[in-house]
Design a protein around this motif. Structure first.
Motif, PDB file in Angstrom:
ATOM      1  N   ASP A  79      -0.814  32.794  -7.344  1.00 36.22           N
ATOM      2  CA  ASP A  79      -1.493  31.709  -6.628  1.00 36.22           C
ATOM      3  C   ASP A  79      -0.803  31.356  -5.315  1.00 36.22           C
ATOM      4  OD1 ASP A  79      -3.171  31.566  -8.805  1.00 36.22           O
ATOM      5  OD2 ASP A  79      -2.114  29.872  -9.740  1.00 36.22           O
ATOM      6  N   VAL A  80       0.372  31.915  -5.094  1.00 40.80           N
ATOM      7  CA  VAL A  80       1.186  31.544  -3.941  1.00 40.80           C
ATOM      8  C   VAL A  80       1.151  32.641  -2.883  1.00 40.80           C
ATOM      9  CG1 VAL A  80       3.514  30.975  -3.140  1.00 40.80           C
ATOM     10  CG2 VAL A  80       2.698  30.114  -5.354  1.00 40.80           C
ATOM     11  N   LYS A  81       0.933  32.236  -1.649  1.00 40.05           N
ATOM     12  CA  LYS A  81       0.995  33.151  -0.516  1.00 40.05           C
ATOM     13  C   LYS A  81       2.265  32.859   0.275  1.00 40.05           C
ATOM     14  CE  LYS A  81      -2.974  35.471  -0.623  1.00 40.05           C
ATOM     15  NZ  LYS A  81      -3.365  35.233  -2.006  1.00 40.05           N
ATOM     16  N   LEU A  82       3.015  33.903   0.583  1.00 38.78           N
ATOM     17  CA  LEU A  82       4.244  33.749   1.349  1.00 38.78           C
ATOM     18  C   LEU A  82       3.926  33.560   2.835  1.00 38.78           C
ATOM     19  CD1 LEU A  82       6.433  36.492  -0.365  1.00 38.78           C
ATOM     20  CD2 LEU A  82       6.288  34.051  -0.894  1.00 38.78           C
ATOM     21  N   ALA A  83       4.957  33.272   3.610  1.00 34.13           N
ATOM     22  CA  ALA A  83       4.765  33.005   5.043  1.00 34.13           C
ATOM     23  C   ALA A  83       4.142  34.192   5.770  1.00 34.13           C
ATOM     24  CB  ALA A  83       6.106  32.630   5.676  1.00 34.13           C
ATOM     25  N   ASP A  84       4.401  35.410   5.277  1.00 34.86           N
ATOM     26  CA  ASP A  84       3.842  36.597   5.929  1.00 34.86           C
ATOM     27  C   ASP A  84       2.444  36.937   5.425  1.00 34.86           C
ATOM     28  OD1 ASP A  84       4.364  37.528   3.398  1.00 34.86           O
ATOM     29  OD2 ASP A  84       5.832  39.039   3.998  1.00 34.86           O
ATOM     30  N   GLY A  85       1.898  36.082   4.553  1.00 36.93           N
ATOM     31  CA  GLY A  85       0.543  36.300   4.047  1.00 36.93           C
ATOM     32  C   GLY A  85       0.478  37.102   2.771  1.00 36.93           C
ATOM     33  N   LYS A  86       1.584  37.655   2.345  1.00 34.59           N
ATOM     34  CA  LYS A  86       1.590  38.448   1.123  1.00 34.59           C
ATOM     35  C   LYS A  86       1.638  37.544  -0.107  1.00 34.59           C
ATOM     36  CE  LYS A  86       3.933  42.469   3.156  1.00 34.59           C
ATOM     37  NZ  LYS A  86       5.130  43.359   3.085  1.00 34.59           N
ATOM     38  N   THR A  87       1.087  38.045  -1.189  1.00 29.18           N
ATOM     39  CA  THR A  87       1.141  37.305  -2.442  1.00 29.18           C
ATOM     40  C   THR A  87       2.573  37.306  -2.967  1.00 29.18           C
ATOM     41  OG1 THR A  87      -1.126  37.932  -2.980  1.00 29.18           O
ATOM     42  CG2 THR A  87       0.257  37.192  -4.807  1.00 29.18           C
TER      43      THR A  87
ATOM     44  N   ILE B 278      15.800  31.140  -1.947  1.00 29.13           N
ATOM     45  CA  ILE B 278      14.752  31.914  -2.618  1.00 29.13           C
ATOM     46  C   ILE B 278      13.651  30.983  -3.108  1.00 29.13           C
ATOM     47  CG2 ILE B 278      14.255  33.388  -4.612  1.00 29.13           C
ATOM     48  CD1 ILE B 278      17.054  34.574  -4.282  1.00 29.13           C
ATOM     49  N   CYS B 279      14.034  29.820  -3.642  1.00 29.59           N
ATOM     50  CA  CYS B 279      13.043  28.835  -4.076  1.00 29.59           C
ATOM     51  C   CYS B 279      12.150  28.419  -2.908  1.00 29.59           C
ATOM     52  CB  CYS B 279      13.718  27.601  -4.659  1.00 29.59           C
ATOM     53  SG  CYS B 279      14.666  27.895  -6.179  1.00 29.59           S
ATOM     54  N   LEU B 280      12.769  28.255  -1.733  1.00 32.76           N
ATOM     55  CA  LEU B 280      12.029  27.781  -0.563  1.00 32.76           C
ATOM     56  C   LEU B 280      11.062  28.830  -0.014  1.00 32.76           C
ATOM     57  CD1 LEU B 280      14.769  25.778   1.377  1.00 32.76           C
ATOM     58  CD2 LEU B 280      13.028  24.940  -0.211  1.00 32.76           C
ATOM     59  N   ASN B 281      11.181  30.049  -0.440  1.00 32.09           N
ATOM     60  CA  ASN B 281      10.211  31.064  -0.035  1.00 32.09           C
ATOM     61  C   ASN B 281       8.819  30.736  -0.565  1.00 32.09           C
ATOM     62  OD1 ASN B 281      12.041  32.638   1.388  1.00 32.09           O
ATOM     63  ND2 ASN B 281      12.553  33.909  -0.386  1.00 32.09           N
ATOM     64  N   CYS B 282       8.784  30.029  -1.702  1.00 30.55           N
ATOM     65  CA  CYS B 282       7.497  29.692  -2.319  1.00 30.55           C
ATOM     66  C   CYS B 282       7.194  28.200  -2.298  1.00 30.55           C
ATOM     67  CB  CYS B 282       7.466  30.173  -3.776  1.00 30.55           C
ATOM     68  SG  CYS B 282       7.489  31.965  -3.973  1.00 30.55           S
ATOM     69  N   HIS B 283       8.215  27.366  -2.304  1.00 33.80           N
ATOM     70  CA  HIS B 283       8.024  25.915  -2.381  1.00 33.80           C
ATOM     71  C   HIS B 283       8.186  25.283  -0.999  1.00 33.80           C
ATOM     72  CE1 HIS B 283       7.955  25.471  -6.813  1.00 33.80           C
ATOM     73  NE2 HIS B 283       8.697  26.563  -6.786  1.00 33.80           N
ATOM     74  N   SER B 284       7.103  24.782  -0.460  1.00 35.53           N
ATOM     75  CA  SER B 284       7.151  24.098   0.835  1.00 35.53           C
ATOM     76  C   SER B 284       5.830  23.356   1.048  1.00 35.53           C
ATOM     77  CB  SER B 284       7.385  25.094   1.977  1.00 35.53           C
ATOM     78  OG  SER B 284       6.180  25.756   2.308  1.00 35.53           O
ATOM     79  N   ASP B 285       5.705  22.730   2.201  1.00 37.93           N
ATOM     80  CA  ASP B 285       4.455  22.025   2.539  1.00 37.93           C
ATOM     81  C   ASP B 285       3.419  22.952   3.162  1.00 37.93           C
ATOM     82  OD1 ASP B 285       5.286  19.469   1.661  1.00 37.93           O
ATOM     83  OD2 ASP B 285       6.437  19.189   3.518  1.00 37.93           O
TER      84      ASP B 285
ATOM     85  N   HIS C 231       1.323  27.311  -0.616  1.00 35.04           N
ATOM     86  CA  HIS C 231       2.662  27.370  -1.191  1.00 35.04           C
ATOM     87  C   HIS C 231       2.723  26.514  -2.447  1.00 35.04           C
ATOM     88  CE1 HIS C 231       6.014  29.093   1.534  1.00 35.04           C
ATOM     89  NE2 HIS C 231       4.978  29.895   1.477  1.00 35.04           N
ATOM     90  N   ALA C 232       3.737  26.727  -3.228  1.00 38.34           N
ATOM     91  CA  ALA C 232       3.986  25.887  -4.399  1.00 38.34           C
ATOM     92  C   ALA C 232       4.473  24.527  -3.939  1.00 38.34           C
ATOM     93  CB  ALA C 232       5.024  26.550  -5.299  1.00 38.34           C
ATOM     94  N   PRO C 233       4.249  23.476  -4.743  1.00 38.69           N
ATOM     95  CA  PRO C 233       4.616  22.120  -4.311  1.00 38.69           C
ATOM     96  C   PRO C 233       6.117  21.936  -4.149  1.00 38.69           C
ATOM     97  CG  PRO C 233       3.983  22.125  -6.624  1.00 38.69           C
ATOM     98  CD  PRO C 233       3.643  23.481  -6.081  1.00 38.69           C
ATOM     99  N   VAL C 234       6.467  20.938  -3.360  1.00 36.40           N
ATOM    100  CA  VAL C 234       7.877  20.600  -3.166  1.00 36.40           C
ATOM    101  C   VAL C 234       8.291  19.616  -4.254  1.00 36.40           C
ATOM    102  CG1 VAL C 234       7.790  21.000  -0.695  1.00 36.40           C
ATOM    103  CG2 VAL C 234       7.317  18.713  -1.595  1.00 36.40           C
TER     104      VAL C 234
END
Length: 391
Positions: A294-302, A327-334, A338-341
């Motif tokens: 469900d999470v997309k990284l900053a580069d658009g990849k899953t 590593i957590c911040l790769n997925c958790h951000s605003d 992204h996953a919630p903070v």
């Protein structure tokens, strides 16, 4: 090259057991999978020099990896210095155990057993513990294992072996020294701590064992890969770890670190202290694992989440909390998708302290809880559950 990397001496390729099926416990009930030996022989040995000729960087890194030290002879200097001329009286059973060297061997003497027992091998890299074991034949001539009740811990102390606390009720005979395993379990134990057990059915011969977990334990199709390289084929045959699904990946690690389908469904809950030892089981239940697609990284990849997301298998795991926070911040951000903070702490805080704490499982030992979750909710779901975060 062989002298430089002794862990890659010629050996017969061994293949891991088949990967487990695809459903997760939380997606439906699972039938417990029987634990089976991880290794089987293939007749053609792989030239060890070939690995390092092409992968010298990884060979150099791996020289310091704990996986390489999962099994050592009892006569290894690093083992002897931790056991020789030391004794301990276990508070759990009141027996005194004394370790000594004689006739170029390590021995243990117990005040409730009539004769000293020779120690043949030691399980464990020393990152968590080092446990002495002895091999002996049963009445059928098959190899059986005595796992000694005293282990060495990184604190420098000797103490009761994790998992053998219940043996304190068996204070007579061989049980005063530890736990005896039948041949099948003995093969399983050595199968996870060694790269090669030899090819003598029913027997584990110490002079045939290649100790430690080396390249071929994780990289399948090694024999075919070597031949393809020598032929100059474009298809190198080697199964790349990145080609595995996240579930396949954690199950590959779980062949020795345990998979969720090797446990009963009612055993998989946060109040089960046993799970702290089994990182892949905890990961399989974590929202970070279950919701990664469900999470997309900053580069658009899953996003992808498995053991290798945080740990480089070729070297010792990082001890820097900020390394894991990043590593957590790769997925958790605003950011969108992204996953919630965190709602309680700044994202500059150390995430692991709350969501993956070190939990004390023994007087001398802690494990990182890999069931990533909001642990306060456990108190609501399991009133009897007392969180035991290590200091």
């Amino acid at each position: 090259m062989i002298q430089k990397y002794p862990f890659l001496i010629p050996l017969s390729i061994l293949l891991l057991a088949c990967l487990s099926g695809a459903g997760l416990f939380l997606y439906g009930s699972q039938q417990k999978t029987e634990f089976v030996p991880h290794v089987r022989s293939v007749h053609q040995p792989v030239p060890s020099r070939s690995c390092c000729e092409c992968h010298d960087k990884f060979c150099q890194q791996f020289e310091g990896a704990p996986h390489l030290r999962t099994l050592r002879k009892a006569t290894d200097p690093g083992v002897l210095e931790k056991f020789v001329d030391r004794e301990v009286t276990l508070k759990e059973n009141g027996h005194t155990y004394r370790f000594f060297k004689e006739d170029d061997a390590l021995w243990v003497d117990c005040d409730s057993y009539p004769a000293p027992v020779r120690i043949d091998w030691v399980f464990g890299s020393g990152m968590h513990a080092m446990t002495p074991v002895s091999l002996f034949p049963n009445e059928k001539g098959e190899s059986e294992l005595l796992q000694h009740i005293v282990s060495w811990y990184p604190s420098g102390k000797l103490g009761i072996t994790l998992g053998l606390q219940e043996l304190v009720h068996e204070q007579t005979g061989i049980n005063a020294l530890g736990e005896v395993s039948d041949h099948a379990k003995t093969q399983n134990c050595f199968g996870c701590h060694a790269a090669w057990l030899g090819d003598s059915p029913g027997k584990i011969k110490s002079d045939a064992i290649i100790p430690g977990v080396s390249c071929v334990r994780c990289h399948l199709n090694g024999e075919e890969h070597i031949k393809a390289v020598e032929r100059g084929d474009k298809d190198l045959k080697l199964t790349k770890w990145s080609s595995l699904t996240p579930l396949e990946s954690i199950n590959r690690c779980g062949e020795c670190h345990r998979r969720f389908d090797q446990l009963e469904a009612d055993e998989i809950h946060p109040a089960n202290d046993l799970l702290y030892r089994f990182a892949p089981v905890g990961m399989s239940q974590s929202p970070c694992f279950l919701k990664q697609t469900d999470v997309k990284l900053a580069d658009g990849k899953t996003a992808r989440f498995d053991c290798t997301t945080c740990h480089n298998p070729h070297q010792q795991a990082s001890r820097d909390p900020d390394y894991y926070r990043q590593i957590c911040l790769n997925c958790h951000s605003d950011l969108k998708d992204h996953a919630p903070v965190c709602s309680k702490e700044s994202m500059q805080s150390q995430c692991l302290q709350c969501h993956m704490p070190a939990v004390e499982v023994h007087d001398n030992l802690s494990f990182t809880d890999h069931w990533i979750r909001v642990r306060e909710r456990d108190k609501e779901r399991f009133p009897e559950f007392q969180m035991r975060q290590a200091k």
